[in-house]
Write a protein that holds these residues in place. Sequence first.
Motif, PDB file in Angstrom:
ATOM      1  N   ARG A 104       5.595  -9.396 -35.826  1.00 19.30           N
ATOM      2  CA  ARG A 104       6.622  -9.434 -36.859  1.00 19.30           C
ATOM      3  C   ARG A 104       6.691 -10.778 -37.565  1.00 19.30           C
ATOM      4  O   ARG A 104       7.121 -10.867 -38.711  1.00 19.30           O
ATOM      5  CB  ARG A 104       7.978  -9.108 -36.224  1.00 19.30           C
ATOM      6  N   PRO A 115       2.858 -12.000 -43.994  1.00 18.38           N
ATOM      7  CA  PRO A 115       2.547 -10.743 -44.688  1.00 18.38           C
ATOM      8  C   PRO A 115       1.109 -10.717 -45.213  1.00 18.38           C
ATOM      9  O   PRO A 115       0.430  -9.698 -45.116  1.00 18.38           O
ATOM     10  CB  PRO A 115       3.569 -10.709 -45.820  1.00 18.38           C
ATOM     11  N   ALA A 116       0.643 -11.846 -45.730  1.00 20.17           N
ATOM     12  CA  ALA A 116      -0.723 -11.885 -46.267  1.00 20.17           C
ATOM     13  C   ALA A 116      -1.759 -11.566 -45.196  1.00 20.17           C
ATOM     14  O   ALA A 116      -2.806 -10.970 -45.488  1.00 20.17           O
ATOM     15  CB  ALA A 116      -1.010 -13.255 -46.886  1.00 20.17           C
ATOM     16  N   ARG A 161      -1.207  -9.522 -42.619  1.00 20.38           N
ATOM     17  CA  ARG A 161      -1.135  -8.067 -42.416  1.00 20.38           C
ATOM     18  C   ARG A 161      -1.823  -7.318 -43.551  1.00 20.38           C
ATOM     19  O   ARG A 161      -2.476  -6.304 -43.327  1.00 20.38           O
ATOM     20  CB  ARG A 161       0.332  -7.631 -42.315  1.00 20.38           C
ATOM     21  N   PHE A 162      -1.653  -7.808 -44.775  1.00 19.84           N
ATOM     22  CA  PHE A 162      -2.282  -7.125 -45.920  1.00 19.84           C
ATOM     23  C   PHE A 162      -3.801  -7.211 -45.830  1.00 19.84           C
ATOM     24  O   PHE A 162      -4.507  -6.240 -46.134  1.00 19.84           O
ATOM     25  CB  PHE A 162      -1.796  -7.732 -47.242  1.00 19.84           C
ATOM     26  N   VAL A 166     -11.806 -11.090 -46.690  1.00 16.89           N
ATOM     27  CA  VAL A 166     -10.698 -10.832 -45.750  1.00 16.89           C
ATOM     28  C   VAL A 166     -10.461 -12.060 -44.867  1.00 16.89           C
ATOM     29  O   VAL A 166      -9.337 -12.556 -44.741  1.00 16.89           O
ATOM     30  CB  VAL A 166     -11.007  -9.588 -44.872  1.00 16.89           C
ATOM     31  N   TRP A 188     -11.493 -15.135 -45.308  1.00 10.57           N
ATOM     32  CA  TRP A 188     -11.154 -16.303 -46.132  1.00 10.57           C
ATOM     33  C   TRP A 188      -9.673 -16.259 -46.528  1.00 10.57           C
ATOM     34  O   TRP A 188      -8.961 -17.270 -46.454  1.00 10.57           O
ATOM     35  CB  TRP A 188     -12.037 -16.328 -47.378  1.00 10.57           C
ATOM     36  N   ALA A 189      -9.214 -15.083 -46.942  1.00 13.47           N
ATOM     37  CA  ALA A 189      -7.813 -14.937 -47.379  1.00 13.47           C
ATOM     38  C   ALA A 189      -6.848 -15.225 -46.230  1.00 13.47           C
ATOM     39  O   ALA A 189      -5.752 -15.766 -46.448  1.00 13.47           O
ATOM     40  CB  ALA A 189      -7.577 -13.530 -47.938  1.00 13.47           C
ATOM     41  N   ASP A 214      -6.705 -18.965 -46.094  1.00 12.45           N
ATOM     42  CA  ASP A 214      -5.945 -19.436 -47.269  1.00 12.45           C
ATOM     43  C   ASP A 214      -4.440 -19.312 -47.018  1.00 12.45           C
ATOM     44  O   ASP A 214      -3.668 -20.236 -47.306  1.00 12.45           O
ATOM     45  CB  ASP A 214      -6.295 -18.588 -48.507  1.00 12.45           C
ATOM     46  N   MET A 270      -3.207 -21.854 -44.512  1.00 16.32           N
ATOM     47  CA  MET A 270      -3.207 -23.206 -45.074  1.00 16.32           C
ATOM     48  C   MET A 270      -2.041 -23.402 -46.034  1.00 16.32           C
ATOM     49  O   MET A 270      -1.388 -24.454 -46.028  1.00 16.32           O
ATOM     50  CB  MET A 270      -4.537 -23.399 -45.800  1.00 16.32           C
ATOM     51  N   HIS A 271      -1.786 -22.365 -46.842  1.00 19.74           N
ATOM     52  CA  HIS A 271      -0.685 -22.483 -47.806  1.00 19.74           C
ATOM     53  C   HIS A 271       0.666 -22.525 -47.095  1.00 19.74           C
ATOM     54  O   HIS A 271       1.531 -23.335 -47.432  1.00 19.74           O
ATOM     55  CB  HIS A 271      -0.717 -21.303 -48.773  1.00 19.74           C
ATOM     56  N   HIS A 281       4.574 -23.901 -47.282  1.00 25.41           N
ATOM     57  CA  HIS A 281       5.322 -22.878 -48.024  1.00 25.41           C
ATOM     58  C   HIS A 281       5.383 -21.639 -47.143  1.00 25.41           C
ATOM     59  O   HIS A 281       4.720 -20.642 -47.426  1.00 25.41           O
ATOM     60  CB  HIS A 281       4.624 -22.562 -49.343  1.00 25.41           C
ATOM     61  N   PRO A 316       6.494 -18.290 -45.979  1.00 29.73           N
ATOM     62  CA  PRO A 316       7.236 -17.221 -46.664  1.00 29.73           C
ATOM     63  C   PRO A 316       8.431 -16.758 -45.829  1.00 29.73           C
ATOM     64  O   PRO A 316       8.466 -16.969 -44.613  1.00 29.73           O
ATOM     65  CB  PRO A 316       6.200 -16.108 -46.836  1.00 29.73           C
ATOM     66  N   PRO A 317       9.416 -16.142 -46.487  1.00 27.31           N
ATOM     67  CA  PRO A 317      10.635 -15.713 -45.791  1.00 27.31           C
ATOM     68  C   PRO A 317      10.320 -14.856 -44.567  1.00 27.31           C
ATOM     69  O   PRO A 317       9.544 -13.906 -44.669  1.00 27.31           O
ATOM     70  CB  PRO A 317      11.382 -14.882 -46.847  1.00 27.31           C
ATOM     71  N   GLY A 318      10.913 -15.201 -43.433  1.00 29.62           N
ATOM     72  CA  GLY A 318      10.795 -14.368 -42.247  1.00 29.62           C
ATOM     73  C   GLY A 318       9.607 -14.669 -41.358  1.00 29.62           C
ATOM     74  O   GLY A 318       9.514 -14.135 -40.253  1.00 29.62           O
TER      75      GLY A 318
END
Lengths: 251, 251
Positions: free
Chosen positions: B121, B125-126, B128-129, B223, B225-226, B229, B232-233, B240, B242-244
């Motif tokens: 959880r 998100p990135a 999981r995507f 996949v 690489w992302a 990324d 790192m972001h 940065h 992301p929320p949660g």
Amino acid sequence: MTDFHEAAKGGLTSAQLEEVLRQVGAERYHNRHPFHHQMTAGALTKGQMQAWALNRYCYQAVIPRKDATIIARAEDPAFRAEWRKRVEDHDGDDGWNGGIAKWLKLATGLGLHAEMVKGERFALPATRFAVGAYLSFCASRSLLEAVASSLTELFSPVIIGERVPAILAKYDYVTRDTLAYFEKRPEQASRDSNFALAYVLSHADTPERQQAAIDALVFKCDVLWAMLDALMHAYGEPGHIPPGAFQPEAR
Amino acid sequence: MTDFHEAAKGGLTSAQLEEVLRQVGAERYHNRHPFHHQMTAGALTKGQMQAWALNRYCYQAVIPRKDATIIARAEDPAFRAEWRKRVEDHDGDDGWNGGIAKWLKLATGLGLHAEMVKGERFALPATRFAVGAYLSFCASRSLLEAVASSLTELFSPVIIGERVPAILAKYDYVTRDTLAYFEKRPEQASRDSNFALAYVLSHADTPERQQAAIDALVFKCDVLWAMLDALMHAYGEPGHIPPGAFQPEAR
């Protein structure tokens, strides 16, 4: 930051559920994202604006397929007739005079070639993965969850209201004509999200379904957020453009 | 940077196709990613190492499902029997004594709670995507493409050979026991990728299929690489998240 993971525990009234859904938007919709703030502050380079339009095209292009997926799963003809308006809005009469065509015009108005944009090959892989996750979600989850995931439209008139005047004021190479996509969107989004919200409030009639609706909206906010995260990482400073993705000429 | 988009135009010999596939890895495998370089340089914080293990768990956890998807689509019993070894490697005898369990041990060895990691959880998100895109790819594309997308394993002994000694040398809180996951992987990956490469070279018998195999390997590199990324972001400087998503305590 609210933890929405158990927000429906014990059950909510319809008014409480609406309040939680609106709170999700207040905390997690992408008008809170730093990339949006940079855009409205006039701080983006032309290359970043192009990258935004190019990547967002992948999202726009999949919306009618996402909505057709939802229509295909709905047993109620009245629901289907209402939801069909979304597909019409984006595809237009002939496929190329609706919202997708207007987004393409936005991208070409920023100096990109239409075929390059439509090909989607130079979009960030992370964009494609996020958009694909949204399409899969609407195909594999319950109809209630698919509908609830559309509720980001509740908040889109706000972001459009922030975005359009700021872009026109701060980026002298952008014309009102280039931003024509946004003209009808607040009205369409209000119509669509009112319908979707009423559906969710009446069908989320157990704590489990309420939680599923909340989670669906959180998921959708994650999709939009991840798209801006990827843009910011690739095209911000110092810039980490992944192999094969769009390389801006304009700075 | 090679444009692999038309690499098979006109058709390739088997040796040429292998050369192109290896070139994809040389240019796009995630041992070229700055996050990996930071890791091997000893530059990551403990929080970043935790975020890496937590997010990569989502990938590890889906691998046997990805492989079962491939087995389910294969008509040749000998192919299925060979590919089944991959599922056995990751799930072990009882689900929790194979590769997934060892990755979990890596994550808990870095100070994370097992249940938090398994719950997924707090992953980005990135992540999981990207992982979901890989699973969808193997379910929806041709069997050849699904097999070709596994060919990143051709390059994994290299990255493991870079990663393990560097982590042991540069992060004093990581023990050899914590990294037990990697002990058997080079041997397993070599066995698996030899089989997959032979399959691809013999079944990619038209220019179109050769291109599809190349594109599949490019996709899979995207996949991986992302995923880096996104890490790192979220967890680099200035950060940065992301929320949660996971908030490291350790810096």
